[in-house]
Design an enzyme around this catalytic site. Structure first.
Site, mmCIF file in Angstrom:
data_model
loop_
_atom_site.group_PDB
_atom_site.id
_atom_site.type_symbol
_atom_site.label_atom_id
_atom_site.label_comp_id
_atom_site.label_asym_id
_atom_site.label_seq_id
_atom_site.Cartn_x
_atom_site.Cartn_y
_atom_site.Cartn_z
ATOM 1 N N ASP A 10 0.883 -1.148 -0.050
ATOM 2 C CA ASP A 10 0.132 -0.065 0.046
ATOM 3 C C ASP A 10 0.959 1.087 0.079
ATOM 4 O OD1 ASP A 10 -2.397 -1.170 -0.055
ATOM 5 O OD2 ASP A 10 -2.932 -0.910 2.042
ATOM 6 N N LYS A 46 -3.564 3.062 -2.724
ATOM 7 C CA LYS A 46 -4.522 3.728 -2.941
ATOM 8 C C LYS A 46 -4.562 5.039 -2.031
ATOM 9 C CE LYS A 46 -8.101 0.843 -2.402
ATOM 10 N NZ LYS A 46 -7.034 -0.316 -2.229
ATOM 11 N N MET A 87 -8.512 8.661 8.354
ATOM 12 C CA MET A 87 -8.698 9.523 7.167
ATOM 13 C C MET A 87 -9.653 10.800 7.368
ATOM 14 S SD MET A 87 -8.796 6.317 4.490
ATOM 15 C CE MET A 87 -9.535 5.348 5.765
#
Length: 261
Positions: free
Chosen positions: A39, A61, A175
């Site tokens: 990742d 991502k 996030m």
């Protein structure tokens, strides 16, 4: 290796970025793999543990910058395992906490591939350790809630704000940088006091780590002090304000912004 046969897959938690926070098992699996799919949030020093002869593939991502969609990632993992390779899918933090592990497990099982999970330290735990706080605390926080503030473009952030505003809880928002003003507003509307302590943890466990503390009503301002590319975690709750710095703590380890004047 008895637990890593050719043609099998391990979903491995890379932790928050500091290679010293990897489990011994995670490091062993990384060194034994034939190919590692990793990742974007996997720390560079963790990637440095991958042997020179091991194939590596970035499938990271990041918000607004997706290199590969989930279906493509699933297909790559399955194809590598069916070719007889030992496959490590290296995920930031813990694979089972906002890591989309279920999709990859289902893809492997549908193809008859043996798949396992090696857990990792999640960002909330690492941030609490760096900030010298407890995520749960007798008399202040009886529960810990982990949520993600990531949502698709055009959608609203649909969360149970009343439940998240519980006075005896610590809230960890993954996030959450872009949504910070919305999060603060909705929590206060749901009854959380404006003076509730918050911590914005940036680049947790890395040399560039920043821990910024303040109040809930200043959360939007606090997040404007960090870069758009820097991964950030929000910790919110009374336990966050119960930090007691040890005598060895350096001045400036924690930045206090937005505090009551």
């Amino acid at each position: 290796m008895d637990d890593f046969s050719p043609g099998s897959v391990w979903l491995v938690g890379a932790g928050p970025g500091d290679p010293d926070l990897l489990t011994r098992k995670a490091e062993r699996l990384i060194r034994a793999a034939d190919i590692v799919f990793y990742d974007a949030l996997v720390g560079p020093d963790v990637l440095a543990l991958i042997p020179d002869g091991t194939e590596r593939s970035s499938v990271g991502k990041r918000s607004g910058r997706h290199s590969k969609d989930q279906g493509t990632i699933d297909s790559l993992i399955v194809a590598a395992a069916l070719s007889g390779q030992r496959v490590v899918r290296l995920k930031g933090g813990d694979p089972s906490i906002f890591g989309r592990s279920t999709e990859e497990i289902d893809a492997c099982r549908a193809a008859g591939i043996v798949v396992h999970i090696c857990p990792g330290i999640t960002a909330a735990s690492a941030a609490a350790a760096s900030g010298m706080i407890s995520l749960t605390l007798r008399g202040l926080s009886r529960q810990l809630t982990l949520v993600t503030a990531h949502w698709r473009e055009g959608e609203t952030l649909d969360l149970d704000w009343s439940a998240l505003a519980a006075p005896d809880a610590t809230l960890a928002v993954y996030m959450g940088r872009a949504a910070a003003p919305t999060i603060a507003r909705e929590l206060m509307i749901a009854g959380m006091p404006p003076e509730t302590p918050v911590m914005v943890a940036v680049n947790v466990s890395l040399p560039t780590e920043r821990l910024i503390t303040g109040r809930l009503d200043a959360l939007g301002f606090l997040t404007r002090t960090i870069g758009e590319k820097d991964p950030a975690l929000l910790l919110i709750g009374e336990a966050v304000g119960a930090r007691r710095a040890p005598a060895s703590c350096r001045i400036g380890d924690v930045e206090e912004l937005g505090a009551r004047s």
